[in-house]
Design a protein around this motif. Sequence first.
Motif: not given
Length: 211
Positions: A122-124, A61-71, A140-143, A132-135
């Motif tokens: 961009a994520l902000t 999904s697009k959300r999982h792609l964004l999450s992987a990209l951030v990591d 990221n903030v918590e980590e 999805d981006a907010a989650a």
Amino acid sequence: MGVKRRYESARRQEQARQTRRVILAAAGKLFVDPGYAATPLTAVAAEAGVAVQTVYAIFGSKRHLLSALVDVTIAGDEEPTALPDRPFVAEIRALPDARAKLGRYARHLSATQARQVDMMIALTGAASADPDAAAIWRKNVEERRRGMAMFAAELVATGSVRPDHDVESVADVLWLAMDFRNYDWLVRQRGWPVERYERWYVDTVAAAVLA
């Protein structure tokens, strides 16, 4: 035949890793400009030169792609190595002096910020309008806060922290000082050399929490 199959399997795995890297690079470009909300997966696929079905097959999904990209952008690689096991953490732990620990972290921080600042800005922005981006932003903030709590405990253990601070308050200072917006403003907007930014980080945190 067994050797040939192993070779072909290794080649397919490397091809899959390369395809994943190409897609992440395409997403990293487009999620920054024109932005996450304005970029469908078809656009990412076109930029990467792959079928959109390939993007779905790898990331789901697009959300999982964004999450992987951030990591990957934060870590700098796709190695499955947890933060506490990264070499720079061992180097910080090996230093006996609190200010020296801050200096080593500052070098790590500046390299990380240079790599991630566009993505984090961009994520902000995406997080303000996309759930999805907010989650992913909250994660990221918590980590980051957990990472700074670990670092704070390391500093407190040196015995150099002022008595009016504890691990939680030191972590708050560290969390604020490492924010990517400081790097963006001082280095990119104001033109500070990276070395000056690193000195600023050390001096700021040391003045706030060290005896």
